[in-house]
Design a protein around this motif. Structure first.
Motif, PDB file in Angstrom:
ATOM      1  N   TRP A   1       0.805  -1.197   0.000  1.00 12.82           N
ATOM      2  CA  TRP A   1       0.000   0.000   0.000  1.00 12.82           C
ATOM      3  C   TRP A   1       0.849   1.263   0.000  1.00 12.82           C
ATOM      4  O   TRP A   1       0.396   2.318  -0.423  1.00 12.82           O
ATOM      5  CB  TRP A   1      -0.935   0.039   1.206  1.00 12.82           C
ATOM      6  N   LEU A  12       1.599   5.903   5.515  1.00 13.53           N
ATOM      7  CA  LEU A  12       0.187   5.546   5.620  1.00 13.53           C
ATOM      8  C   LEU A  12      -0.374   6.164   6.892  1.00 13.53           C
ATOM      9  O   LEU A  12       0.225   6.072   7.951  1.00 13.53           O
ATOM     10  CB  LEU A  12       0.022   4.025   5.644  1.00 13.53           C
ATOM     11  N   VAL A  15      -3.237   2.290   9.231  1.00  8.99           N
ATOM     12  CA  VAL A  15      -2.930   0.958   8.704  1.00  8.99           C
ATOM     13  C   VAL A  15      -4.060  -0.038   8.926  1.00  8.99           C
ATOM     14  O   VAL A  15      -4.007  -1.152   8.418  1.00  8.99           O
ATOM     15  CB  VAL A  15      -1.620   0.399   9.303  1.00  8.99           C
ATOM     16  N   VAL A  18      -8.608  -0.322   4.769  1.00 10.58           N
ATOM     17  CA  VAL A  18      -8.245  -0.914   3.472  1.00 10.58           C
ATOM     18  C   VAL A  18      -9.090  -0.251   2.401  1.00 10.58           C
ATOM     19  O   VAL A  18     -10.303  -0.360   2.441  1.00 10.58           O
ATOM     20  CB  VAL A  18      -8.483  -2.435   3.477  1.00 10.58           C
ATOM     21  N   PRO A  19      -8.513   0.441   1.443  1.00 10.78           N
ATOM     22  CA  PRO A  19      -7.101   0.822   1.362  1.00 10.78           C
ATOM     23  C   PRO A  19      -6.809   1.938   2.348  1.00 10.78           C
ATOM     24  O   PRO A  19      -7.668   2.769   2.638  1.00 10.78           O
ATOM     25  CB  PRO A  19      -6.945   1.297  -0.076  1.00 10.78           C
ATOM     26  N   PRO A  20      -5.593   1.970   2.869  1.00  7.17           N
ATOM     27  CA  PRO A  20      -5.268   2.991   3.871  1.00  7.17           C
ATOM     28  C   PRO A  20      -5.104   4.362   3.240  1.00  7.17           C
ATOM     29  O   PRO A  20      -4.619   4.484   2.121  1.00  7.17           O
ATOM     30  CB  PRO A  20      -3.935   2.500   4.447  1.00  7.17           C
ATOM     31  N   ARG A  22      -3.325   7.706   2.414  1.00  7.26           N
ATOM     32  CA  ARG A  22      -1.894   7.991   2.265  1.00  7.26           C
ATOM     33  C   ARG A  22      -1.585   9.443   2.573  1.00  7.26           C
ATOM     34  O   ARG A  22      -2.405  10.324   2.366  1.00  7.26           O
ATOM     35  CB  ARG A  22      -1.457   7.697   0.831  1.00  7.26           C
TER      36      ARG A  22
END
Length: 68
Positions: A1, A12, A15, A18-20, A22
Motif C-alpha cells: 500500500w 500511511l 494501517v 483498506v485501502p489505507p 496515504r
C-alpha cells in the motif's frame, strides 16, 4: 500500500483501513536508512566488514578504533 504507481513510497495514515489513506510525502529517512539496511541484509557479508565497522542509528558505517 505504501508503494506509489508513479514511483517512490509514502506514509500511511491509518494501517487498519483498506485501502489505507496515504500522506502526500515520503520521509527522507526511508531512503537514507531503510534502504541502506535492506541492501546490507541481502548483500554479500563482506560488503561492510562488521569486525571493522559499526552502524549508527542513521545507518552510517563508522570505523572502529582502539583507545590504545
Amino acid at each position: 500500500w505504501a508503494k506509489l504507481s508513479a514511483g517512490g513510497f509514502t506514509s500511511l495514515l491509518d494501517v487498519t483501513a483498506v485501502p489505507p489513506p496515504r500522506e502526500d510525502k515520503m520521509e527522507t529517512f526511508f531512503v537514507s536508512e531503510t534502504l541502506k539496511y535492506l541492501y546490507l541484509l541481502f548483500s554479500d557479508s563482506d560488503a561492510v566488514p562488521l569486525t571493522r565497522y559499526v552502524f549508527n542509528t542513521e545507518a552510517h558505517p563508522l570505523p572502529q578504533f582502539s583507545w590504545s
